[in-house]
Each structure stands twice: as structure tokens, then as C-alpha cells.
Design an enzyme around this catalytic site. Structure first.
Site, PDB file in Angstrom:
ATOM      1  N   SER A 137       0.851  -1.178   0.000  1.00  0.00           N
ATOM      2  CA  SER A 137       0.000   0.000   0.000  1.00  0.00           C
ATOM      3  C   SER A 137       0.895   1.240   0.000  1.00  0.00           C
ATOM      4  O   SER A 137       1.763   1.379   0.855  1.00  0.00           O
ATOM      5  CB  SER A 137      -0.882  -0.029   1.255  1.00  0.00           C
ATOM      6  N   LYS A 163      -0.909  -0.844  -4.488  1.00  0.00           N
ATOM      7  CA  LYS A 163      -2.163  -0.147  -4.140  1.00  0.00           C
ATOM      8  C   LYS A 163      -1.819   1.305  -3.867  1.00  0.00           C
ATOM      9  O   LYS A 163      -0.980   1.600  -3.021  1.00  0.00           O
ATOM     10  CB  LYS A 163      -2.789  -0.808  -2.909  1.00  0.00           C
ATOM     11  N   LEU A 164      -2.485   2.199  -4.582  1.00  0.00           N
ATOM     12  CA  LEU A 164      -2.257   3.627  -4.376  1.00  0.00           C
ATOM     13  C   LEU A 164      -3.377   4.204  -3.529  1.00  0.00           C
ATOM     14  O   LEU A 164      -4.555   3.989  -3.807  1.00  0.00           O
ATOM     15  CB  LEU A 164      -2.232   4.366  -5.721  1.00  0.00           C
ATOM     16  N   LYS A 165      -3.000   4.964  -2.522  1.00  0.00           N
ATOM     17  CA  LYS A 165      -3.994   5.717  -1.763  1.00  0.00           C
ATOM     18  C   LYS A 165      -4.404   6.916  -2.608  1.00  0.00           C
ATOM     19  O   LYS A 165      -3.535   7.608  -3.187  1.00  0.00           O
ATOM     20  CB  LYS A 165      -3.378   6.187  -0.437  1.00  0.00           C
ATOM     21  N   ASN A 193     -10.328   5.237   1.169  1.00  0.00           N
ATOM     22  CA  ASN A 193     -10.670   5.377   2.592  1.00  0.00           C
ATOM     23  C   ASN A 193     -11.820   6.373   2.804  1.00  0.00           C
ATOM     24  O   ASN A 193     -11.720   7.299   3.603  1.00  0.00           O
ATOM     25  CB  ASN A 193      -9.452   5.780   3.431  1.00  0.00           C
ATOM     26  N   GLU A 216     -11.123   0.590  -3.822  1.00  0.00           N
ATOM     27  CA  GLU A 216     -11.462   0.219  -2.450  1.00  0.00           C
ATOM     28  C   GLU A 216     -12.099   1.396  -1.715  1.00  0.00           C
ATOM     29  O   GLU A 216     -11.551   2.494  -1.702  1.00  0.00           O
ATOM     30  CB  GLU A 216     -10.163  -0.223  -1.756  1.00  0.00           C
ATOM     31  N   LYS A 265     -10.125  -7.697   7.092  1.00  0.00           N
ATOM     32  CA  LYS A 265      -9.198  -7.346   8.178  1.00  0.00           C
ATOM     33  C   LYS A 265      -9.791  -7.897   9.460  1.00  0.00           C
ATOM     34  O   LYS A 265     -10.919  -7.523   9.837  1.00  0.00           O
ATOM     35  CB  LYS A 265      -9.077  -5.830   8.324  1.00  0.00           C
ATOM     36  N   GLY A 293      -4.387  -4.711   5.616  1.00  0.00           N
ATOM     37  CA  GLY A 293      -3.321  -4.503   6.604  1.00  0.00           C
ATOM     38  C   GLY A 293      -3.586  -3.245   7.408  1.00  0.00           C
ATOM     39  O   GLY A 293      -4.286  -2.341   6.945  1.00  0.00           O
TER      40      GLY A 293
HETATM   41  C1  NPQ Z   1      -6.502   0.474   4.556  1.00  0.00           C
HETATM   42  N1  NPQ Z   1      -4.202   0.199   5.482  1.00  0.00           N
HETATM   43  O1  NPQ Z   1      -6.446  -0.501   3.846  1.00  0.00           O
HETATM   44  C2  NPQ Z   1      -5.492   0.723   5.662  1.00  0.00           C
HETATM   45  C3  NPQ Z   1      -5.624   2.054   6.214  1.00  0.00           C
HETATM   46  C4  NPQ Z   1      -4.740   2.534   7.303  1.00  0.00           C
HETATM   47  C5  NPQ Z   1      -2.116  -0.624   4.675  1.00  0.00           C
HETATM   48  O2  NPQ Z   1      -3.471   0.831   3.481  1.00  0.00           O
HETATM   49  C6  NPQ Z   1      -2.198   3.619  11.445  1.00  0.00           C
HETATM   50  C7  NPQ Z   1      -2.855   2.434  11.698  1.00  0.00           C
HETATM   51  C8  NPQ Z   1      -2.315   4.217  10.233  1.00  0.00           C
HETATM   52  C9  NPQ Z   1      -3.652   1.873  10.728  1.00  0.00           C
HETATM   53  C10 NPQ Z   1      -3.258   4.265   8.019  1.00  0.00           C
HETATM   54  C11 NPQ Z   1      -3.330   0.209   4.480  1.00  0.00           C
HETATM   55  C12 NPQ Z   1      -3.108   3.657   9.260  1.00  0.00           C
HETATM   56  C13 NPQ Z   1      -3.794   2.481   9.508  1.00  0.00           C
HETATM   57  C14 NPQ Z   1      -4.057   3.684   7.057  1.00  0.00           C
HETATM   58  C15 NPQ Z   1      -4.594   1.925   8.516  1.00  0.00           C
HETATM   59  O3  NPQ Z   1      -7.444   1.233   4.426  1.00  0.00           O
HETATM   60 MG    MG Z   2      -8.598   0.260   2.911  1.00  0.00          MG
END
Ligand code: NPQ
Ligand code: MG
Length: 376
Positions: A137, A163-165, A193, A216, A265, A293
Site C-alpha cells: 500500500s 495499491k495507491l492511496k 478510505n 477500495e 481485516k 493490513g
Molecule cells: C486500509 N491500510 O487498507 C489501511 C488504512 C490505514 C495498509 O493501506 C495507522 C494504523 C495508520 C492503521 C493508516 C493500508 C493507518 C492504519 C491507514 C490503517 O485502508
Molecule cells: Mg482500505
């Protein structure tokens, strides 16, 4: 057997690089760990769980300080002593919400129980794969050039899926640039998100031309019908993360057409046992799943590697190497990506061994949970 959760430990680990999402930037991570003990034939066996609640309640309602309180004051006293990990969720069912806190307790008991049995989590799950494909990610960056450098580095590390945010203002251009960089066949997906709204459906459909595996959680977690509308309009599969909090919500989301792929998750759904049930429900409905994750230490990362070995996990997950986030992990053999894959742990419990000295070095606070037992 009787199991108890006896200790809550808060650690702090710096991140190797800031991780920015649509809801904030993280530069270090406070993480709660739970220690459980089981008594088996006069022997005491220890197990560990990890609470994935972040520092702030910006991913979902849970956060570290809230989890400390609810575990100490509400969950641990209700749990008391349990016969088996499978009883943890039912003993906590009167408490609404707090799935990440509940999951951490179940995890600690499960690890202890499996260690006492000399059995691995993968064996309990019936997972036979020896390794799982590893995705990464990638956070929001200050410029496209910096993002390209980051992605190129992860490709060098061997990750098989990027995976790009994304967020409004950071979507079409970075996705176009990375698609150009990695080529048409490389696996690419995006995660918003919840940063978009129902007015953005036409805009989100413009992502269709980039051949993404999925988008997502574009919309708020409670907007299942908005996701269904987008799924109808867009050729890119819609994947839910934040929206899926139980077996019921995932089945409903699938039934209304809001969930074409599911991110699983364990923390978000109250534990690994419910995560397996969600996997089973998706599999029965031909919905592909993958393992999400939460910037876990080696404890949660080991458990995720076993979960992701189940047959329904047909897409690469966010189970990356420990060093994606942490220069040093709290386990003796950090999770590594070799040839694009992470090994499924084979040792008892979740299969990790704690680095006790480093764990003590990064510990911020220890709470004794045994003092909160009922009637004491
Ligand atoms: C997701 N994780 O899939 C999350 C979001 C996320 C790996 O993209 C601290 C603890 C900071 C948990 C930032 C990934 C976080 C966190 C992002 C979870 O949406
Ligand atoms: Mg997510």
C-alpha cells in the site's frame, strides 16, 4: 484449559517513512499488545494478540487510548477465564462495537491455545499454501515524481501488486503516471478510505481507463447504496473495506450489489474467527477476497499471512514485509518478501518469536489486566 488475558502493553514504533492517507499522516505508530496465559496440565503457556486500532479515530471509531480503556474496564473483566478462543467473542457480545479491542483479546487467547497444542494457526485454518503473494500500500505523496520513486522502489523489492492511496485532487494523475510506469499488465488498485461522495460517481468512473483490479472504499462506510450505484456505473470492481464489519454486513453488501470484492481485516470484524466466516460467506457467493493490513507488527503480520493462505484469498493482500513500515520489528525473524511472496508461518500459534529485549525497549506502558478480574 483456562485462558486469561493478563497484560496490556503499549509500544511505540517509528515508521520508516511517513504514511499519508485521505484521513491523515502517520509518522510513528502506537500499538497495543495483549498477553494471554493458558494453563495446560500445570504448565503456563503465553500467547500474544495485537490491537490494530490506530492512534486516532480517523479510520474507524477505534483508537489506542479508547481501546486501553475498553479493554481494561469492560472487556477483560467480562472475559475473565475462558475455556477456549472460540468462546471469547460470545463472552464479549454484550459490549457493542470495539471490534479491534475484542479481536486483540481473542487473538492472544488463540495464540496461547495453539501454542499449548503445538499447532499452527494455518493448520487450524486448514490452509495448505506455503507462501502468499505480497502487495504493498503506497501513501499519498507530495508530487508525482516522489510517488514514482516510491513505487519503483517497491517493485524492486518484489511486490506483486501496487495499491495507491487516493483522495480528491490525488487520483487520475497519479494513477495515470503509475500505470505508465509499471506497464499495462502489472497489478494496480486504489484505496480512497471513504474520501469521496455520491456527487463523485462520474469522476470515479474516469478511473476505468486505467485497468485497475479494484477501487477500495470510495464512499463513506454506511453508504452501501452509493457503492451499489457506483458498481453499476463503473467497470472497475468495487471493493469494500471500512463498510464490512460483520458476516451480516458483507452478505447484505453483496446482495445489494455494493461489494464485488472484499478486503478482510480481522481487527475490523472483531477477530480472526469472524474473518474466516466472512471469507467463507464470500467464497460461497463467488466474491474474491484479499487480506488487508493495519501497519501491524510481526504479531499481526504473521497471523495475516496464515489467514491469507485460505483458498478464497485469490487476490494479493496488503501483507507486506515488516520493513515496509518498521526498521526493526518486535519479532526475531521479521516478515520478509522473497520473490514477491511472504511465507506462511508454520510454528505453533501465529508462529512468531518475540524479540523480548527490543519489545522492552519500545514499550511505553504496561497495564496489569489480572487486577481487573471480577470480584478482585
Ligand atoms: C486500509 N491500510 O487498507 C489501511 C488504512 C490505514 C495498509 O493501506 C495507522 C494504523 C495508520 C492503521 C493508516 C493500508 C493507518 C492504519 C491507514 C490503517 O485502508
Ligand atoms: Mg482500505
Amino acid at each position: 484449559m483456562t485462558a486469561r488475558c493478563v497484560e496490556l502493553r503499549e509500544i511505540r514504533l517509528p515508521l520508516v517513512t511517513p504514511f499519508r492517507t485521505s484521513f491523515g499522516v502517520q509518522t510513528a505508530r502506537r500499538i497495543l499488545l495483549v498477553r494471554a496465559e493458558v494453563q495446560r496440565e500445570g504448565q503456563v503457556v503465553e500467547g500474544w494478540g495485537e490491537c490494530v486500532a490506530p492512534d486516532e479515530p480517523t479510520y474507524s471509531a477505534e483508537y489506542v487510548d479508547g481501546a486501553v480503556l475498553v479493554i481494561r474496564e469492560q472487556l477483560a473483566p467480562r472475559l475473565g477465564a475462558v475455556a477456549q478462543a472460540a468462546d471469547v467473542a460470545s463472552s464479549l457480545v454484550d459490549v457493542k462495537g470495539h471490534p479491534m479491542a475484542k479481536a486483540a483479546l481473542e487473538m492472544a487467547v488463540l495464540d496461547a491455545e495453539l501454542r499449548a497444542d503445538g499447532r499452527s494457526f494455518a493448520d487450524l485454518l486448514g490452509a495448505t499454501a506455503e507462501r502468499i503473494p505480497s502487495g504493498v500500500s503506497v501513501g499519498i505523496h507530495d508530487s508525482i515524481a516522489e510517488l514514482e520513486r516510491a513505487v519503483a522502489g517497491y517493485l524492486d523489492d518484489g511486490y506483486v501488486r501496487i495499491k495507491l492511496k487516493i483522495e480528491p485532487g490525488w487520483d487520475l494523475e497519479p494513477v495515470a503516471a503509475i500505470r505508465r510506469l509499471i506497464g499495462p499488465d502489472a497489478l494496480l488498485q486504489v484505496d480512497a478510505n471513504t474520501a469521496y461522495g455520491r456527487d463523485d460517481l462520474d469522476h470515479l468512473c474516469r478511473l476505468d481507463e486505467f485497468g485497475l483490479l479494484l477501487i477500495e472504499q470510495p464512499l463513506p462506510e454506511d453508504d452501501l447504496l452509493g457503492h451499489a450505484a457506483l458498481a453499476g456505473a463503473s467497470s472497475t470492481p468495487i471493493c469494500l473495506d471500512e463498510s464490512i464489519t460483520s458476516v451480516t454486513t458483507v452478505i447484505d453488501a453483496i446482495d445489494v450489489g455494493a461489494c464485488e470484492v472484499a478486503n478482510i481485516k480481522a481487527g475490523r470484524v472483531g477477530g480472526y474467527l469472524t474473518a474466516v466466516a466472512i471469507h467463507d460467506a464470500c467464497r460461497a457467493r463467488d466474491i474474491p477476497v484479499w487480506c488487508g493490513g493495519m501497519l501491524e507488527t510481526g504479531i499481526g503480520r504473521s497471523a495475516n499471512a496464515a489467514l491469507a493462505a485460505l483458498d478464497g484469498f485469490t487476490l494479493p493482500g496488503d501483507v507486506s514485509a515488516s520493513r515496509r513500515f518498521y526498521a526493526r520489528d518486535i519479532i526475531t525473524k521479521p516478515i520478509e518478501v522473497v520473490d514477491g511472496h511472504v511465507a506462511v508461518p508454520t510454528g505453533p500459534g501465529f508462529g512468531f518469536e518475540l524479540d523480548r529485549q527490543f519489545l522492552d525497549e519500545v514499550t511505553v506502558e504496561v497495564h496489569d489486566l489480572s487486577r481487573n478480574a471480577p470480584g478482585q
